[in-house]
Design a protein around this motif. Structure first.
Motif, short mmCIF file in Angstrom:
data_model
loop_
_atom_site.label_atom_id
_atom_site.label_comp_id
_atom_site.label_asym_id
_atom_site.label_seq_id
_atom_site.Cartn_x
_atom_site.Cartn_y
_atom_site.Cartn_z
N ARG A 39 0.52 -1.27 0.02
CA ARG A 39 -0.42 0.03 -0.06
C ARG A 39 0.86 1.27 -0.23
O ARG A 39 0.08 2.53 0.09
CB ARG A 39 -1.07 0.02 1.01
N GLN A 40 1.80 0.62 -0.39
CA GLN A 40 2.81 2.24 -0.02
C GLN A 40 3.99 2.97 -1.35
O GLN A 40 4.64 2.68 -1.63
CB GLN A 40 4.03 1.76 1.00
N ASP A 41 2.61 2.16 -2.29
CA ASP A 41 3.55 2.42 -3.89
C ASP A 41 4.78 1.63 -4.09
O ASP A 41 5.52 2.70 -4.16
CB ASP A 41 3.19 3.82 -4.27
N PRO A 42 6.03 0.95 -4.01
CA PRO A 42 6.89 0.38 -4.27
C PRO A 42 7.09 0.16 -5.33
O PRO A 42 5.97 -0.65 -6.40
CB PRO A 42 6.61 -1.17 -3.43
N ASN A 43 8.37 -0.03 -5.83
CA ASN A 43 8.56 -0.54 -7.10
C ASN A 43 9.51 -1.65 -7.06
O ASN A 43 8.98 -2.49 -7.65
CB ASN A 43 9.25 0.31 -8.33
N ILE A 44 10.02 -1.64 -5.70
CA ILE A 44 11.53 -2.68 -5.76
C ILE A 44 10.90 -3.45 -4.60
O ILE A 44 11.18 -2.00 -3.00
CB ILE A 44 12.56 -2.60 -5.91
N ILE A 45 10.42 -4.89 -3.85
CA ILE A 45 10.87 -4.98 -2.58
C ILE A 45 11.37 -5.45 -2.37
O ILE A 45 11.50 -6.96 -3.05
CB ILE A 45 9.27 -5.56 -2.31
N MET A 46 11.92 -5.96 -1.21
CA MET A 46 13.15 -6.81 -0.44
C MET A 46 12.63 -7.71 0.54
O MET A 46 12.09 -6.98 1.83
CB MET A 46 14.44 -6.52 -0.23
N ILE A 47 12.63 -9.37 0.73
CA ILE A 47 11.90 -9.85 1.73
C ILE A 47 13.28 -10.42 2.21
O ILE A 47 13.97 -11.14 1.61
CB ILE A 47 10.66 -10.93 1.21
N GLY A 48 12.95 -10.11 3.18
CA GLY A 48 14.71 -10.75 3.82
C GLY A 48 14.66 -12.32 4.51
O GLY A 48 15.46 -12.93 3.46
N GLU A 49 13.93 -13.07 4.04
CA GLU A 49 13.50 -14.86 4.16
C GLU A 49 11.86 -14.88 3.57
O GLU A 49 11.69 -14.53 4.60
CB GLU A 49 14.23 -15.58 5.45
N ILE A 50 11.78 -15.85 3.04
CA ILE A 50 10.36 -16.11 3.02
C ILE A 50 10.27 -17.92 3.60
O ILE A 50 11.07 -18.84 3.76
CB ILE A 50 9.99 -17.05 1.62
N ARG A 51 9.55 -17.46 4.89
CA ARG A 51 9.67 -18.85 5.71
C ARG A 51 8.21 -19.48 6.08
O ARG A 51 8.77 -20.82 6.92
CB ARG A 51 9.60 -18.22 6.94
N ASP A 52 7.28 -19.26 5.28
CA ASP A 52 6.04 -20.14 5.39
C ASP A 52 5.56 -19.80 4.05
O ASP A 52 5.78 -18.91 3.29
CB ASP A 52 5.40 -19.52 6.91
N GLY A 53 4.68 -20.18 4.00
CA GLY A 53 3.45 -20.32 2.96
C GLY A 53 2.21 -19.16 2.70
O GLY A 53 2.68 -18.34 1.94
#
Length: 559
Positions: free
Chosen positions: A375-389
Motif C-alpha cells: 500500500r506504499q506504492d513500491p517499485n522494488i520490495i526486498m523480503i529478508g526471508e520467505i519462511r512460510d506459505g
C-alpha cells in the motif's frame, strides 16, 4: 644450552622450508647480529614463527602446539602463579600421569624448567610453541586469574539474580572480560561468539570463516556474571533463566558501529549465549565486484532490472545471501524508484531505501508487513526471508502485480528453490509465471597464500565435474598447510561462488507439470547453468581455494 644452529639449518633445508642460499644468508646475519638463527629467519621473511617452532620441536623430539590450540585450563595453569608463568615464559597446559606438559617458546631454557619442577614438584615435559601464541595465552591467564573476589576469597557459587542486578563499574573484571571478548571477536573477523556452560567450567568459542574455534575455558563461577552482563547490555530479563530470550546490543565506540544479536538458551548446566556480530562500518561490495563471473553477472543483472517478477537468492545461514541482496539494491537504487525492505533483523541501512524491521510482538510479521508495503506504492520490495506459505503466496502475487520482489530461501541449490515454493503450497503455475531466476551461493575459504603448497594433478580428473581445463595435461592446485598467519588452519577469509538458474519457457513448462528437482536441474544445466561445484573447482584451478574445500561446501547435489 642452545640448539645447534647448523643442525637446525640443515633440518630446515632438508625439509624444504628454506634453500641453501637462504640458510647461508641467515647464518651471515646471525653471526653479525648475535641473534638466534630462528629469529633471523623470521626477520628475513624466509619462515614464519610457527615454521621455526615446529622445526625446533622436531629437532628436539618434543611436542608442538599451534597458537590456536593453546588453551588456558585454570585447574592446571594455576600450578604456576601468573607472575612466575610470565617470568619463565611458560604456561602449564595439562597434567598426565604426574607429568606436567608446559608450553614454552624456548623448550631448551633449562633454568626455567628447573624452576617449574621445583615449584610444582612434578616432572615437566616442554611443549614447543611460538612466542606470539604464548604471549596471548599468558595475557589471557593473567586476566582470568584477576577474576576473583576483591577480598581475595575463593570464587563463590553461581550468583543470585539480585546480586547480579547491581551495576558493575567499567573496570570490573567481568565487564573487562566481556569487552575483551567482543573486541577480540571483531579483530579476528568472527561472525559469532559462543558462550557455553559445562559442569565445572564454561568455554568460549568464535566462529571464524564458518568454523568454530575454542578461545578460552574460564571457571564455571564466572559464567553467571558474564551472562548477566551480556543480558543487561541486551535489555533482557536477567532473572529469567528457564526460557530462551533474544536481544540486541549496539556498540558505538572507537569509531566502530557494531551490532550484536544476542540469543540465550537454557541448558542443563546453565544458559548458553550466542552473539552474532554485524559490523556496520563494513562496506558493501558493488554488485559488479562480488565475483559472479561474466556470464552469471549478465544473467542476474538482467533479471533484477526487470520491472516486475521475483528473483530469489538461496543458500544456508551465513552464506552471504543478505549481502548479495543489499549489493543488488545498491545497484538498482535511483531517485525514481521506491525501494522498501522488510527484514529480521535489519543488517544494513542503505541511504534512499526504506528498511522495515519485523516485530511479531507488535503484530508485524513478514506477511503482514508485506501487505502494508504494497500500500506504499513500491517499485522494488526486498523480503529478508520467505519462511512460510503465507509469505510465499503474498510475495508471488506481489511479483505478478507489477512489483520486482527480491528474497531469500534456504535450499541447497538454485533448482531447489522452485520445488520449495511448491512445498509451501504455492500453485506451480504462479511460480512459473512469477519467478525470473534463482541465484544459489556458498562461501568458500581462501587458501592461505603464506603457506599454501602447490602440487600437480592430471587435468582430466575435472572432466566428470563439468570443469574441463584447456591447455597442458597437468594443472597446478594447492594444499592448505597451516601457519601462524592463518592460525594453522590453512585458510584466511572467504569468497562467494554462485550458480544462476534462468526460468526459461522450458523451465516454466517443467515447473507447471510438477516435474522433479533432478529434471529441473538437468534441463537448467543443458541450457547453460554452471553448478556450484563446477564454479568452485574453477576457482581452485585459479589458486583461490583447494578442491577439498570445494567438495566440503558444495557436495550436496547429484552430478
Amino acid at each position: 644450552m642452545a640448539l645447534d644452529k647448523k643442525l637446525l639449518g640443515d633440518s630446515l633445508v632438508q625439509s624444504g622450508l628454506i634453500g641453501p642460499i637462504e640458510l647461508e644468508k641467515a647464518l651471515e646475519v646471525q653471526k653479525a647480529s648475535g641473534h638466534r638463527l630462528g629469529e633471523v629467519l623470521v626477520a628475513l621473511g624466509y619462515l614464519t614463527e610457527s615454521d621455526v617452532a615446529r622445526a625446533v620441536a622436531n629437532q628436539l623430539g618434543v611436542p608442538f602446539v599451534a597458537d590456536h590450540q593453546i588453551q588456558v585450563d585454570m585447574t592446571v595453569a594455576r600450578l604456576l602463579p601468573p607472575s612466575v608463568a610470565r617470568k619463565t615464559s611458560a604456561l602449564p597446559l595439562r597434567e598426565e600421569n604426574g607429568v606436567l606438559h608446559v608450553a614454552m617458546s624456548d623448550p631448551l631454557d633449562v633454568f626455567s624448567l628447573d624452576e617449574i619442577r621445583h615449584l610444582t614438584r612434578r616432572q615437566v615435559q616442554p611443549v614447543a610453541c611460538t612466542r606470539q601464541g604464548l604471549s596471548k595465552a599468558l595475557a589471557q591467564y593473567e586476566r582470568l586469574s584477576s577474576l576473583r573476589n576483591r577480598d581475595g576469597t575463593a570464587e563463590t557459587p553461581q550468583a543470585t539474580a539480585e546480586a547480579l542486578l547491581q551495576p558493575e563499574p567499567d573496570d570490573a573484571p567481568v565487564v573487562q572480560l566481556v569487552n575483551e571478548l567482543i573486541d577480540r571477536a571483531i579483530n579476528e573477523r568472527a561472525s559469532d561468539i559462543h558462550i557455553e556452560p559445562g559442569e565445572n567450567q564454561f568455554r568460549v568459542r568464535f566462529r571464524v570463516d564458518g568454523f568454530l574455534r575454542e578461545i578460552m575455558n574460564p571457571q564455571k563461577s564466572y559464567h553467571a556474571p558474564t551472562v548477566a552482563r551480556i543480558k543487561v547490555q541486551a535489555g533482557l530479563d536477567i532473572a529469567e533463566r528457564r526460557a530462551p530470550q533474544d536481544g540486541r546490543i549496539e556498540l558505538r565506540e572507537k569509531g566502530r558501529n557494531v551490532d550484536l544479536r544476542v540469543s540465550t538458551l537454557p541448558t542443563v548446566f546453565g544458559e548458553k549465549v550466542v552473539l552474532r556480530l554485524f559490523d556496520r562500518n563494513r562496506s558493501l561490495a558493488r554488485l559488479e565486484e562480488i565475483g559472479f563471473g561474466q556470464q552469471i553477472f549478465q544473467w542476474y543483472s538482467s533479471a533484477v532490472r526487470k520491472p516486475h517478477g521475483m528473483v530469489l537468492v538461496t543458500g544456508p545461514t551465513g552464506s552471504g545471501k543478505t549481502s548479495t541482496l543489499m549489493s543488488t539494491l545498491g545497484y538498482l537504487n535511483s531517485p525514481e524508484k521506491n525501494i522498501v525492505t522488510i527484514e529480521d533483523p535489519v543488517e544494513y541501512q542503505l541511504p534512499g531505501i526504506n528498511h522495515v524491521q519485523v516485530n511479531p510482538k507488535a503484530g508485524l510479521t513478514f506477511a503482514d508487513g508485506l501487505r502494508a508495503i504494497l500500500r506504499q506504492d513500491p517499485n522494488i520490495i526486498m523480503i529478508g526471508e520467505i519462511r512460510d506459505g503465507e509469505t510465499a503466496d503474498v510475495a508471488v502475487r506481489s511479483a505478478l502485480t507489477g512489483h520486482l520482489v527480491l528474497s531469500t530461501l534456504h535450499t541447497n541449490d538454485a533448482a531447489g528453490a522452485l520445488t520449495r515454493l511448491v512445498d509451501m503450497d504455492v500453485e506451480p503455475y504462479l511460480i512459473a509465471s512469477s519467478v525470473l531466476g534463482v541465484l544459489a551461493q556458498r562461501l568458500l575459504r581462501k587458501v592461505c597464500t603464506h603457506c599454501r603448497e602447490p602440487h600437480e594433478v592430471d587435468s582430466d580428473i575435472f572432466a566428470g565435474y563439468g570443469c574441463v581445463p584447456t591447455g597442458p595435461a597437468k594443472v597446478t592446485l594447492y594444499r592448505a598447510r597451516g601457519c601462524a598467519q592463518c592460525n594453522d588452519t590453512g585458510y584466511v577469509g572467504r569468497f562467494p561462488v554462485f550458480e544462476f538458474l534462468r526460468v526459461t519457457p522450458a523451465i516454466q513448462e517443467l515447473v507447471t507439470q510438477g516435474c522433479s528437482l533432478p529434471d529441473i536441474r538437468g534441463l537448467a544445466v543443458t541450457e547453460g547453468m554452471s553448478l556450484l561445484m563446477t564454479n568452485g573447482l574453477y576457482r581452485a584451478l585459479e589458486g583461490y581455494t583447494t578442491p577439498e574445500e570445494v567438495f566440503r561446501v558444495t557436495s550436496f547435489t547429484d552430478h
